[in-house]
Design an enzyme around this catalytic site. Sequence first.
Site, PDB file in Angstrom:
ATOM      1  N   HIS A  56       0.844  -1.190   0.000  1.00 29.66           N
ATOM      2  CA  HIS A  56       0.000   0.000   0.000  1.00 29.66           C
ATOM      3  C   HIS A  56       0.878   1.238   0.000  1.00 29.66           C
ATOM      4  O   HIS A  56       2.031   1.215   0.457  1.00 29.66           O
ATOM      5  CB  HIS A  56      -0.898   0.014   1.238  1.00 29.66           C
ATOM      6  N   GLU A  58       0.917   3.806   1.868  1.00 26.39           N
ATOM      7  CA  GLU A  58       1.404   4.191   3.186  1.00 26.39           C
ATOM      8  C   GLU A  58       2.606   3.347   3.613  1.00 26.39           C
ATOM      9  O   GLU A  58       3.590   3.869   4.153  1.00 26.39           O
ATOM     10  CB  GLU A  58       0.299   4.028   4.247  1.00 26.39           C
ATOM     11  N   CYS A  86      -6.177   1.737   5.763  1.00 27.06           N
ATOM     12  CA  CYS A  86      -6.810   0.503   6.215  1.00 27.06           C
ATOM     13  C   CYS A  86      -6.246   0.142   7.596  1.00 27.06           C
ATOM     14  O   CYS A  86      -5.256   0.736   8.044  1.00 27.06           O
ATOM     15  CB  CYS A  86      -6.550  -0.613   5.203  1.00 27.06           C
ATOM     16  N   CYS A  89      -2.429  -0.583   7.590  1.00 28.12           N
ATOM     17  CA  CYS A  89      -1.597   0.616   7.492  1.00 28.12           C
ATOM     18  C   CYS A  89      -1.643   1.435   8.780  1.00 28.12           C
ATOM     19  O   CYS A  89      -0.634   2.007   9.195  1.00 28.12           O
ATOM     20  CB  CYS A  89      -2.011   1.452   6.294  1.00 28.12           C
TER      21      CYS A  89
END
Length: 147
Positions: A56, A58, A86, A89
């Site tokens: 992701h 992040e 999410c 993260c």
Amino acid sequence: MLEVYDDAYFMRQALAQARLAATIGEIPVGAVVVSNGRIIARGHNQTERLNDVTAHAEIIALTAAANHLGDKYLRDCTLYVTLEPCPMCAGAQAWAQLSRLVYGASDDKRGFMRFGRELLHPKTKLEFGVLHDECAEVMTTFFRTRR
């Protein structure tokens, strides 16, 4: 002359990362990490490219920031991300002891706030809604063209 950048400026930089993700067929989420008023790391979703569900925006940005600083803790850093993180993260941000999280659009289906702010480190300051409409539009446009 010293220029001072604000949250909108840094979110626009995250939006540039999100748009980059969209051009390569990734879900358009972008992130930047800022320390002392400077961007030290950038990231965009790369789950398809890397065949890695953890890639992701992040996570990529946090890893790059830790490498830049030579420290796993990001106590004096702000993460700007175009979409509400999410739970995975948010957990990574908690472990990194991130000072501040700023996100643009909410994610009612998969965002960490479904479970509560407690997923973040207790000292992490939280801001949301920065350039909300622009951040949401990037996602809407991406999925409209996919369906």
